[in-house]
Design a protein around this motif. Sequence first.
Motif, PDB file in Angstrom:
ATOM      1  N   MET A 203      -4.348  -0.025   5.897  1.00  0.00           N
ATOM      2  CA  MET A 203      -4.433   0.904   4.763  1.00  0.00           C
ATOM      3  C   MET A 203      -5.293   2.105   5.130  1.00  0.00           C
ATOM      4  O   MET A 203      -5.056   3.207   4.638  1.00  0.00           O
ATOM      5  CB  MET A 203      -5.084   0.138   3.604  1.00  0.00           C
ATOM      6  N   ARG A 227       7.483  -4.545  -0.521  1.00  0.00           N
ATOM      7  CA  ARG A 227       6.237  -3.946  -0.997  1.00  0.00           C
ATOM      8  C   ARG A 227       5.472  -3.310   0.163  1.00  0.00           C
ATOM      9  O   ARG A 227       4.964  -2.194   0.067  1.00  0.00           O
ATOM     10  CB  ARG A 227       5.367  -5.017  -1.677  1.00  0.00           C
ATOM     11  N   GLY A 228       5.375  -4.056   1.269  1.00  0.00           N
ATOM     12  CA  GLY A 228       4.661  -3.545   2.442  1.00  0.00           C
ATOM     13  C   GLY A 228       5.370  -2.340   3.051  1.00  0.00           C
ATOM     14  O   GLY A 228       4.721  -1.393   3.509  1.00  0.00           O
ATOM     15  N   MET A 230       7.310  -0.117   1.420  1.00  0.00           N
ATOM     16  CA  MET A 230       7.124   1.064   0.571  1.00  0.00           C
ATOM     17  C   MET A 230       5.667   1.528   0.586  1.00  0.00           C
ATOM     18  O   MET A 230       5.403   2.728   0.530  1.00  0.00           O
ATOM     19  CB  MET A 230       7.598   0.789  -0.851  1.00  0.00           C
ATOM     20  N   ALA A 231       4.735   0.593   0.666  1.00  0.00           N
ATOM     21  CA  ALA A 231       3.320   0.982   0.757  1.00  0.00           C
ATOM     22  C   ALA A 231       3.093   1.807   2.027  1.00  0.00           C
ATOM     23  O   ALA A 231       2.424   2.842   2.005  1.00  0.00           O
ATOM     24  CB  ALA A 231       2.422  -0.249   0.750  1.00  0.00           C
ATOM     25  N   SER A 232       3.672   1.370   3.138  1.00  0.00           N
ATOM     26  CA  SER A 232       3.505   2.085   4.410  1.00  0.00           C
ATOM     27  C   SER A 232       4.096   3.484   4.318  1.00  0.00           C
ATOM     28  O   SER A 232       3.519   4.454   4.821  1.00  0.00           O
ATOM     29  CB  SER A 232       4.188   1.315   5.539  1.00  0.00           C
ATOM     30  N   ILE A 233       5.248   3.578   3.654  1.00  0.00           N
ATOM     31  CA  ILE A 233       5.886   4.892   3.510  1.00  0.00           C
ATOM     32  C   ILE A 233       5.022   5.799   2.630  1.00  0.00           C
ATOM     33  O   ILE A 233       4.847   6.983   2.929  1.00  0.00           O
ATOM     34  CB  ILE A 233       7.342   4.716   3.015  1.00  0.00           C
ATOM     35  N   CYS A 234       4.428   5.246   1.577  1.00  0.00           N
ATOM     36  CA  CYS A 234       3.496   6.046   0.760  1.00  0.00           C
ATOM     37  C   CYS A 234       2.336   6.557   1.599  1.00  0.00           C
ATOM     38  O   CYS A 234       1.844   7.669   1.398  1.00  0.00           O
ATOM     39  CB  CYS A 234       2.937   5.221  -0.399  1.00  0.00           C
ATOM     40  N   LEU A 235       1.870   5.744   2.526  1.00  0.00           N
ATOM     41  CA  LEU A 235       0.726   6.129   3.368  1.00  0.00           C
ATOM     42  C   LEU A 235       1.101   7.173   4.415  1.00  0.00           C
ATOM     43  O   LEU A 235       0.238   7.692   5.115  1.00  0.00           O
ATOM     44  CB  LEU A 235       0.129   4.895   4.050  1.00  0.00           C
TER      45      LEU A 235
ATOM     46  N   ARG B 227      -2.061   8.861  -1.563  1.00  0.00           N
ATOM     47  CA  ARG B 227      -1.270   7.968  -0.710  1.00  0.00           C
ATOM     48  C   ARG B 227      -1.752   6.528  -0.860  1.00  0.00           C
ATOM     49  O   ARG B 227      -0.966   5.592  -1.003  1.00  0.00           O
ATOM     50  CB  ARG B 227      -1.384   8.407   0.763  1.00  0.00           C
ATOM     51  N   ALA B 231       0.339   3.497  -2.452  1.00  0.00           N
ATOM     52  CA  ALA B 231       0.552   2.333  -1.583  1.00  0.00           C
ATOM     53  C   ALA B 231       0.090   1.067  -2.295  1.00  0.00           C
ATOM     54  O   ALA B 231       0.784   0.042  -2.292  1.00  0.00           O
ATOM     55  CB  ALA B 231      -0.196   2.511  -0.265  1.00  0.00           C
ATOM     56  N   CYS B 234       2.571   0.102  -4.913  1.00  0.00           N
ATOM     57  CA  CYS B 234       3.735  -0.545  -4.276  1.00  0.00           C
ATOM     58  C   CYS B 234       3.432  -2.006  -3.937  1.00  0.00           C
ATOM     59  O   CYS B 234       4.300  -2.875  -4.042  1.00  0.00           O
ATOM     60  CB  CYS B 234       4.124   0.175  -2.987  1.00  0.00           C
ATOM     61  N   LEU B 235       2.220  -2.278  -3.523  1.00  0.00           N
ATOM     62  CA  LEU B 235       1.841  -3.651  -3.137  1.00  0.00           C
ATOM     63  C   LEU B 235       1.664  -4.557  -4.356  1.00  0.00           C
ATOM     64  O   LEU B 235       1.465  -5.765  -4.205  1.00  0.00           O
ATOM     65  CB  LEU B 235       0.553  -3.633  -2.305  1.00  0.00           C
TER      66      LEU B 235
END
Lengths: 356, 356
Positions: A203, A227-228, A230-235, B227, B231, B234-235
Amino acid sequence: MLNNDLTELLKIEYPIIQAPMAGGVITSKLVAEVSNSGGLGMIGAGYLTPIQMREQIQEIKQLTSNPFGINLFVPNEFIVEENEIVSSNQFLYPIRQQLNLHQKDSFEIPNFNDVFKTFIEQIKVVIEENVPICSFTFGIPSKEVIAELKLSNIILMGTATTVREAVENEKAGMDIVVVQGSEAGGHRGSFIDGNQESLVGLMSLTPQVVDNVNIPVISAGGIMDGRGLMASICLGAKGVQMGTAFLTCVESGAHQVHKEAILNANEDHTVLTRSFSGKWARGIKNKFILEMKKYETLLPYFPVQNTLTQDIRKTSATQNTQDFMSLWSGQSPRLAKSQTVQSLIINIIAEAKKLS
Amino acid sequence: MLNNDLTELLKIEYPIIQAPMAGGVITSKLVAEVSNSGGLGMIGAGYLTPIQMREQIQEIKQLTSNPFGINLFVPNEFIVEENEIVSSNQFLYPIRQQLNLHQKDSFEIPNFNDVFKTFIEQIKVVIEENVPICSFTFGIPSKEVIAELKLSNIILMGTATTVREAVENEKAGMDIVVVQGSEAGGHRGSFIDGNQESLVGLMSLTPQVVDNVNIPVISAGGIMDGRGLMASICLGAKGVQMGTAFLTCVESGAHQVHKEAILNANEDHTVLTRSFSGKWARGIKNKFILEMKKYETLLPYFPVQNTLTQDIRKTSATQNTQDFMSLWSGQSPRLAKSQTVQSLIINIIAEAKKLS
């Protein structure tokens, strides 16, 4: 957000890369299934001979017409210290006893020149077999090797555990960088900043790398589902690399004992150890890790220690006991499932689409 | 996704909670600005006397009509061992010398009964002042305390570093749980699973907790921007708690040397240490941490060690040197900025909206 410059570059449908786990986990069927399901299957060739590599590449070509990749270990210089080997074998003695293993008199200890020669032959196979994507762990290959691979239009992926390592990968000409968070199972890919005290969580790592490189970033470590992803893409990552999630799949060649250990583990059951191979790696805490912990700073470096523990790991597996096996796992074992590669990928994408 | 059951429960506009950092960082202005900007400002009352607490609460009420919260340390039993104090002072001797500090003959060593009595008085102030939200670190308060707070309709937030700790918080009646990833700066909130070997990264921790509790989950550790907020959502988290991002804000009371240390740090410059307080906490590596490292396992437990190092930390700050200060920071210092609370929150929300 699921179709981006990464999927375009790799010519894949979904930004899901199967981590190139070395050591028997990755069957040709697993790689092909990942690629056939729209992700990128990867051969973990770290421990393969050039001949074995070529065989597996050809086998996979029979099973998929989609792109797949291969991962190589960049050889790090090491010196074989006789006294370290003698003491490591002394430390391993009680473990061999518990396994009724004969004390070994001689080991085929690798030397750096041979390891390096094998690496150059592996590169040759990658080029001859025209594998479209080649990734590296434990460092960045030489300018010459990079130039040769680029001449053959092979897409290059590096591994980084800090911003500095990611920047060095970009400077050296890597097309993509995989950032490995502290959550990741198996070997740490660190090659400059190897300080185990300063392990950076994904993160934190992902956005800080994204802000400092221009090449696509792939997040790795503890990612198991949509979830992981999409979270990575948000980051700011363009995709994810997942190991443990594929390891428990039905197509994986991991030992049943290893699969079950992951399926029964909690998030805080894994630790970092260098007792198995000489390099730091994350696995589920077991008897081997606990018994060797006090010697950890005294052991020979990779790949020497890996050679010394080979018979122990193998015998433990043959005896179906997890006590002395390397049970590599990331920090999300509660999210692991026994399912086919296809359903894993379908579920990830369905979940990701709901979130996007 | 930014308006959900968490924002509804806390009666706030945005799911952004300012971490209740203890020890001077949190000015009343900071707390009020966070709440006035749509987030949830939090008092870090861990080290405050009941009288100081009441003053700060009343001050903040003058500055905002929006909800704000307060955090208390749940007292953990500890025994004062004279010999540990003597040896810790011996270890600290060369550091006091470097600071030209007189060797202290006596310390006001706290004892558990007094710490516990203060905690009960703190609870009384929270109720009397009708603070709408109360969060806890280092454990779960007794059934009686929880019942009393609930009778006054105070919303309760617990802290967890593992799934098991989160489940215990839910069972005890907490309305919300903050999950603290390994990335987090400052003190680890662990109270059952305190194993420093098994620190779980937020990317792994969040979804595994979300799958195992029914109360809203707040993610904490290394989150600095939109971000990180998206993220976390999303999680499966409903919001984020951020410390370091607020610490470098202009309204924060952190020492300028501390702010600058963060603004100049890299992602791998922080480590976990228990040398400052006796409890594990993440801060930027400095001379104090390095010199005390070899004694780390021998030091008295919290809050005894904290008392012993107080004059050192204060003097280092007065001398404007970072060498012996506790430079708490999460693993994302490259994302820290010097800005107002309002622009921090506006930027987070703007970035989050672009991603959602």
